[in-house]
Design a protein around this motif. Structure first.
Motif, PDB file in Angstrom:
ATOM      1  N   ARG A  69       0.748  -1.275  -0.128  1.00 13.57           N
ATOM      2  CA  ARG A  69      -0.034  -0.128  -0.110  1.00 13.57           C
ATOM      3  C   ARG A  69       0.816   1.171  -0.013  1.00 13.57           C
ATOM      4  NH1 ARG A  69      -4.494   1.376   4.776  1.00 13.57           N
ATOM      5  NH2 ARG A  69      -5.075   3.217   4.256  1.00 13.57           N
ATOM      6  N   ILE A  70       1.915   1.252   0.759  1.00 10.25           N
ATOM      7  CA  ILE A  70       2.905   2.569   0.645  1.00 10.25           C
ATOM      8  C   ILE A  70       3.494   2.588  -0.376  1.00 10.25           C
ATOM      9  CG2 ILE A  70       4.942   3.068   1.817  1.00 10.25           C
ATOM     10  CD1 ILE A  70       4.184   2.009   4.529  1.00 10.25           C
ATOM     11  N   CYS A  71       3.984   1.595  -1.038  1.00  6.88           N
ATOM     12  CA  CYS A  71       4.597   1.370  -2.391  1.00  6.88           C
ATOM     13  C   CYS A  71       3.771   2.081  -3.547  1.00  6.88           C
ATOM     14  CB  CYS A  71       5.181  -0.155  -2.993  1.00  6.88           C
ATOM     15  SG  CYS A  71       6.485  -0.713  -2.116  1.00  6.88           S
ATOM     16  N   VAL A  72       2.771   1.610  -3.596  1.00  9.94           N
ATOM     17  CA  VAL A  72       1.701   2.221  -4.823  1.00  9.94           C
ATOM     18  C   VAL A  72       1.314   3.446  -4.395  1.00  9.94           C
ATOM     19  CG1 VAL A  72       0.999  -0.322  -5.439  1.00  9.94           C
ATOM     20  CG2 VAL A  72      -0.534   0.968  -3.656  1.00  9.94           C
ATOM     21  N   ALA A  73       1.715   4.155  -3.217  1.00  7.35           N
ATOM     22  CA  ALA A  73       1.285   5.640  -2.963  1.00  7.35           C
ATOM     23  C   ALA A  73       1.983   6.612  -3.852  1.00  7.35           C
ATOM     24  CB  ALA A  73       1.274   5.813  -1.508  1.00  7.35           C
ATOM     25  N   GLY A  74       2.863   6.347  -4.601  1.00  5.06           N
ATOM     26  CA  GLY A  74       3.431   7.223  -5.568  1.00  5.06           C
ATOM     27  C   GLY A  74       5.049   7.064  -5.366  1.00  5.06           C
TER      28      GLY A  74
END
Length: 253
Positions: free
Chosen positions: A230-235
């Motif tokens: 989830r953190i990775c796909v935050a940008g």
């Protein structure tokens, strides 16, 4: 006789939002707090399930705590709102695809653009790239893989698709130093802990402890892995922090 109230207990009582404001300004205390928090919520064996959680951590509280510690929301702002603000300021889309696929996925190799025989891209990046007139191969993945579009170490920049142009050589992480260090510290702690938990879990299976209880990855480990994703796909900003934390090289971001 009741146990004395510890600093950890006091911080838990404050809740994620207030406690994270205090912890972000003291990286040493942040590391100690995370070690205790992760140890409670995600045991590294042998039972794999958290026991006797404090009230503040019941009901899936680990995700909320880690998100608050990995971001720096303003007063009254949620971690999700802070991430959205960072995305609006510095871009939501990652400059490297990195899509992961499993066995049976149809992917592409391009001998014109790939830097090695193993380089590959996903269907979407192929369609959005200049490969139709190249020397390419469509294949069904035997063991899974990930998309190299946007990664200059695996794919020629001339073959990047319109969505993934690769990292710029002059990239500097835009977050202020305090926010960067607290995010890096939090993500590093989560990565280190989940790596230890995974190693112990698979060692227990290799040693023959493969009964029904251990047939599936324990829920606390899955939750931490999903949180990292989830953190990775935050940008791109957060993807770079996670990569740097995995390499333990903050200079790389």
């Amino acid at each position: 006789m009741e146990s004395p109230i510890t600093e950890f207990d006091r911080l838990l009582a404050l809740g994620p939002a207030l406690a994270s404001e205090h912890l972000r300004s003291d990286l040493g205390l942040l590391k100690q707090f995370l070690a205790r928090l992760l140890g409670l919520c995600c045991p590294t064996g042998p039972d794999w399930q958290p026991l006797e959680l404090p009230a503040a951590l019941r009901g899936g509280g680990i995700s909320e705590w880690v998100l608050c510690l990995a971001t720096s929301p303003s007063s009254g702002e949620t971690p999700e709102e802070y991430i959205k603000r960072v995305q609006e300021a510095y871009g939501h889309m990652s400059k490297v695809c990195g899509r992961i696929w499993g066995k049976g996925y149809v992917a592409y190799r391009c001998r014109t653009c790939g830097m090695s025989p193993c380089s590959a891209i996903c269907h979407e990046c192929f369609e959005k790239g200049p490969h139709r007139n190249h020397n390419f191969l469509m294949y069904r993945s035997v063991a899974g893989g990930c998309c190299d579009c946007g990664d200059p170490g695996a794919w020629k920049p001339a073959g990047f698709c319109c969505d993934h142009k690769g990292p710029t050589t002059s990239f500097h992480l835009p977050l202020p130093t305090e926010e960067l260090l607290s995010t890096f510290t939090t993500v590093s702690a989560v990565l280190e802990h989940v790596t230890l938990a995974l190693r112990n879990f698979y060692q227990s299976i290799a040693q023959g402890d493969d009964d029904e209880q251990h047939a599936r990855l324990p829920a606390p480990i899955r939750e931490l892995l999903q949180l990292l994703q989830r953190i990775c796909v935050a940008g791109d900003v957060y993807r770079r922090i996670v990569c740097a934390a995995a390499l333990q090289d903050i200079g790389g971001i």
